[in-house]
Design a protein around this motif. Structure first.
Motif, PDB file in Angstrom:
ATOM      1  N   SER A 130       0.827  -1.200   0.000  1.00 60.77           N
ATOM      2  CA  SER A 130       0.000   0.000   0.000  1.00 60.77           C
ATOM      3  C   SER A 130       0.865   1.255   0.000  1.00 60.77           C
ATOM      4  CB  SER A 130      -0.993  -0.014   1.163  1.00 60.77           C
ATOM      5  OG  SER A 130      -0.309  -0.010   2.375  1.00 60.77           O
ATOM      6  N   ALA A 131       2.050   1.188   0.633  1.00 59.37           N
ATOM      7  CA  ALA A 131       2.947   2.349   0.598  1.00 59.37           C
ATOM      8  C   ALA A 131       3.450   2.593  -0.823  1.00 59.37           C
ATOM      9  CB  ALA A 131       4.127   2.134   1.544  1.00 59.37           C
ATOM     10  N   VAL A 132       3.749   1.521  -1.545  1.00 60.02           N
ATOM     11  CA  VAL A 132       4.222   1.662  -2.919  1.00 60.02           C
ATOM     12  C   VAL A 132       3.112   2.262  -3.793  1.00 60.02           C
ATOM     13  CG1 VAL A 132       4.828   0.341  -4.987  1.00 60.02           C
ATOM     14  CG2 VAL A 132       5.989  -0.118  -2.834  1.00 60.02           C
ATOM     15  N   ARG A 133       1.893   1.758  -3.604  1.00 60.11           N
ATOM     16  CA  ARG A 133       0.782   2.284  -4.410  1.00 60.11           C
ATOM     17  C   ARG A 133       0.536   3.752  -4.095  1.00 60.11           C
ATOM     18  NH1 ARG A 133      -1.575  -3.051  -3.430  1.00 60.11           N
ATOM     19  NH2 ARG A 133      -1.045  -4.195  -5.322  1.00 60.11           N
ATOM     20  N   ALA A 134       0.668   4.106  -2.815  1.00 61.63           N
ATOM     21  CA  ALA A 134       0.469   5.502  -2.444  1.00 61.63           C
ATOM     22  C   ALA A 134       1.565   6.373  -3.053  1.00 61.63           C
ATOM     23  CB  ALA A 134       0.454   5.631  -0.924  1.00 61.63           C
ATOM     24  N   ALA A 135       2.789   5.854  -3.100  1.00 63.11           N
ATOM     25  CA  ALA A 135       3.907   6.636  -3.635  1.00 63.11           C
ATOM     26  C   ALA A 135       3.730   6.879  -5.129  1.00 63.11           C
ATOM     27  CB  ALA A 135       5.230   5.914  -3.373  1.00 63.11           C
ATOM     28  N   ILE A 136       3.213   5.898  -5.821  1.00 66.44           N
ATOM     29  CA  ILE A 136       2.993   6.064  -7.254  1.00 66.44           C
ATOM     30  C   ILE A 136       1.811   7.003  -7.484  1.00 66.44           C
ATOM     31  CG2 ILE A 136       2.329   4.873  -9.362  1.00 66.44           C
ATOM     32  CD1 ILE A 136       3.886   2.478  -8.312  1.00 66.44           C
ATOM     33  N   GLY A 137       0.799   6.819  -6.662  1.00 69.14           N
ATOM     34  CA  GLY A 137      -0.307   7.766  -6.652  1.00 69.14           C
ATOM     35  C   GLY A 137      -1.091   7.872  -7.942  1.00 69.14           C
ATOM     36  N   ARG A 138      -1.197   6.796  -8.672  1.00 66.18           N
ATOM     37  CA  ARG A 138      -1.986   6.841  -9.902  1.00 66.18           C
ATOM     38  C   ARG A 138      -3.131   5.860  -9.794  1.00 66.18           C
ATOM     39  NH1 ARG A 138       0.268   9.373 -14.298  1.00 66.18           N
ATOM     40  NH2 ARG A 138      -1.320   8.379 -15.538  1.00 66.18           N
ATOM     41  N   GLY A 139      -4.309   6.370  -9.971  1.00 70.91           N
ATOM     42  CA  GLY A 139      -5.465   5.503  -9.837  1.00 70.91           C
ATOM     43  C   GLY A 139      -6.007   5.013 -11.158  1.00 70.91           C
ATOM     44  N   ASP A 140      -5.322   5.327 -12.241  1.00 71.15           N
ATOM     45  CA  ASP A 140      -5.923   5.000 -13.534  1.00 71.15           C
ATOM     46  C   ASP A 140      -5.708   3.563 -13.966  1.00 71.15           C
ATOM     47  OD1 ASP A 140      -3.248   5.313 -13.906  1.00 71.15           O
ATOM     48  OD2 ASP A 140      -3.415   6.301 -15.847  1.00 71.15           O
ATOM     49  N   ARG A 141      -4.806   2.850 -13.303  1.00 70.57           N
ATOM     50  CA  ARG A 141      -4.644   1.438 -13.644  1.00 70.57           C
ATOM     51  C   ARG A 141      -4.099   0.692 -12.432  1.00 70.57           C
ATOM     52  NH1 ARG A 141      -0.289   2.471 -18.255  1.00 70.57           N
ATOM     53  NH2 ARG A 141      -1.049   4.585 -18.061  1.00 70.57           N
ATOM     54  N   PRO A 142      -4.322  -0.621 -12.391  1.00 69.38           N
ATOM     55  CA  PRO A 142      -3.854  -1.374 -11.225  1.00 69.38           C
ATOM     56  C   PRO A 142      -2.336  -1.373 -11.127  1.00 69.38           C
ATOM     57  CG  PRO A 142      -5.291  -2.735 -12.609  1.00 69.38           C
ATOM     58  CD  PRO A 142      -5.059  -1.463 -13.341  1.00 69.38           C
ATOM     59  N   VAL A 143      -1.848  -1.381  -9.912  1.00 67.47           N
ATOM     60  CA  VAL A 143      -0.410  -1.470  -9.671  1.00 67.47           C
ATOM     61  C   VAL A 143      -0.135  -2.834  -9.054  1.00 67.47           C
ATOM     62  CG1 VAL A 143       1.554  -0.536  -8.425  1.00 67.47           C
ATOM     63  CG2 VAL A 143      -0.188   1.009  -9.326  1.00 67.47           C
ATOM     64  N   ARG A 144       0.631  -3.632  -9.769  1.00 67.38           N
ATOM     65  CA  ARG A 144       0.973  -4.955  -9.272  1.00 67.38           C
ATOM     66  C   ARG A 144       2.284  -4.844  -8.510  1.00 67.38           C
ATOM     67  NH1 ARG A 144       0.663 -10.454 -11.341  1.00 67.38           N
ATOM     68  NH2 ARG A 144       2.566 -11.497 -10.790  1.00 67.38           N
ATOM     69  N   VAL A 145       2.289  -5.255  -7.262  1.00 68.10           N
ATOM     70  CA  VAL A 145       3.491  -5.149  -6.444  1.00 68.10           C
ATOM     71  C   VAL A 145       4.008  -6.550  -6.147  1.00 68.10           C
ATOM     72  CG1 VAL A 145       4.463  -4.331  -4.276  1.00 68.10           C
ATOM     73  CG2 VAL A 145       2.680  -3.005  -5.400  1.00 68.10           C
ATOM     74  N   ALA A 146       5.251  -6.805  -6.480  1.00 69.13           N
ATOM     75  CA  ALA A 146       5.869  -8.091  -6.190  1.00 69.13           C
ATOM     76  C   ALA A 146       6.997  -7.873  -5.189  1.00 69.13           C
ATOM     77  CB  ALA A 146       6.411  -8.723  -7.467  1.00 69.13           C
ATOM     78  N   VAL A 147       6.886  -8.482  -4.023  1.00 65.21           N
ATOM     79  CA  VAL A 147       7.965  -8.410  -3.036  1.00 65.21           C
ATOM     80  C   VAL A 147       8.887  -9.582  -3.320  1.00 65.21           C
ATOM     81  CG1 VAL A 147       8.552  -8.428  -0.598  1.00 65.21           C
ATOM     82  CG2 VAL A 147       6.460  -7.308  -1.360  1.00 65.21           C
ATOM     83  N   MET A 148      10.055  -9.296  -3.849  1.00 64.24           N
ATOM     84  CA  MET A 148      10.944 -10.358  -4.321  1.00 64.24           C
ATOM     85  C   MET A 148      11.912 -10.830  -3.249  1.00 64.24           C
ATOM     86  SD  MET A 148       9.755 -10.818  -7.190  1.00 64.24           S
ATOM     87  CE  MET A 148      10.862 -12.188  -7.446  1.00 64.24           C
ATOM     88  N   ASP A 149      12.252  -9.943  -2.344  1.00 60.80           N
ATOM     89  CA  ASP A 149      13.223 -10.301  -1.320  1.00 60.80           C
ATOM     90  C   ASP A 149      13.027  -9.374  -0.136  1.00 60.80           C
ATOM     91  OD1 ASP A 149      15.318 -11.490  -0.015  1.00 60.80           O
ATOM     92  OD2 ASP A 149      16.733 -11.263  -1.655  1.00 60.80           O
ATOM     93  N   MET A 150      13.775  -9.640   0.917  1.00 54.49           N
ATOM     94  CA  MET A 150      13.589  -8.892   2.139  1.00 54.49           C
ATOM     95  C   MET A 150      14.958  -8.619   2.734  1.00 54.49           C
ATOM     96  SD  MET A 150      10.831 -10.170   4.874  1.00 54.49           S
ATOM     97  CE  MET A 150       9.397 -10.074   3.819  1.00 54.49           C
ATOM     98  N   VAL A 151      15.155  -7.433   3.260  1.00 54.70           N
ATOM     99  CA  VAL A 151      16.408  -7.107   3.920  1.00 54.70           C
ATOM    100  C   VAL A 151      16.182  -7.187   5.415  1.00 54.70           C
ATOM    101  CG1 VAL A 151      18.032  -5.255   4.400  1.00 54.70           C
ATOM    102  CG2 VAL A 151      17.328  -5.705   2.070  1.00 54.70           C
TER     103      VAL A 151
END
Lengths: 107, 133
Positions: free
Chosen positions: A67-88
């Motif tokens: 949700s933080a990534v989607r908020a940062a992009i801030g575009r509601g015109d298309r879905p934002v697919r977020v893939a968490v690939m790894d973790m620090v």
């Protein structure tokens, strides 16, 4: 025009999210944008969807990161697919497998 | 709000599908978080790495546990290798690890853990608090 999205701007916005440690191009390297002479890793813009590949920071949950990534992009015109690939992990984490644990313990 | 037919493919599990797009978690991310979560349980340590059946390094409390994760849609299977400090009961400790992992993976990765296979590779000496280098 709204169809002109800047992969560099999106990458910078995502990288600025505190829960995100970095961008990742995904298991097959397919989350990337090709620009003349270079590649923006972790951002792929398509008419139907924006895909983002990230490396998160440990105590943040995947839902928080997304949700933080989607908020940062801030575009509601298309879905934002977020893939968490790894973790620090935090610096106090035990050494990864195959590496020597150099740990100071107070006596 | 309806997701105006974003991809009719039903082959992929729609985990955390919202109108704003789906979120996926890679196995590697789950492995990292699980390996860290294991060490949050007292008296549990990591496992030496094995290469072609040969042990490399020591079974040690300071080491991260070895975790392999398979993520399938909204569920994950975990395969964990760890060591336990000597006088602790193995079965009870494994159960604690299992419960803890299921809880941590659910809250941090949003995945339901369907199975946790645990291999106890060693019983290590209790932490002595300080080691000569």
């Amino acid at each position: 025009m709204t169809s002109d999205l800047d992969a560099d701007l999106i990458a910078a916005a995502v990288r600025a999210v505190p829960e995100v440690s970095g961008l990742d191009s995904g298991r097959f390297g397919d989350i990337a944008t090709y620009l003349p002479g270079r590649r923006v890793v972790g951002v792929r813009i398509r008419p139907e969807e924006i895909a983002i590949g990230v490396i998160s920071r440990y105590p943040a949950s995947v839902a928080e990161v997304a949700s933080a990534v989607r908020a940062a992009i801030g575009r509601g015109d298309r879905p934002v697919r977020v893939a968490v690939m790894d973790m620090v992990l935090p610096a106090t984490a035990p050494a990864a497998l195959g590496r020597l644990a150099v740990k100071e313990e107070h006596s | 709000m309806s997701t105006v037919g974003t991809r009719a493919e039903a082959d992929r599990d729609e985990q955390e599908m919202s109108e704003r797009g789906r979120t996926v978690v890679a196995g590697r991310a789950v492995e990292r978080l699980a390996a860290y979560a294991v060490t949050e349980i007292e008296s549990v340590g990591g496992s030496a790495r094995r290469l072609l059946g040969v042990t490399i390094g020591a079974e040690d409390q300071d080491r991260a546990a070895g975790v392999q994760a398979r993520v399938d849609g909204a569920t994950a299977d975990l395969d964990v290798r760890l060591s336990i400090a000597y006088p602790n009961p193995v079965a009870v400790t494994c159960e604690r690890v299992r419960v803890h992992l299921i809880q941590r993976v659910a809250e941090l990765a949003g995945l339901t853990v369907s199975r946790v296979d645990i291999t106890v590779t060693a019983l290590h000496a209790p932490a002595t608090g300080g080691r000569l280098q």
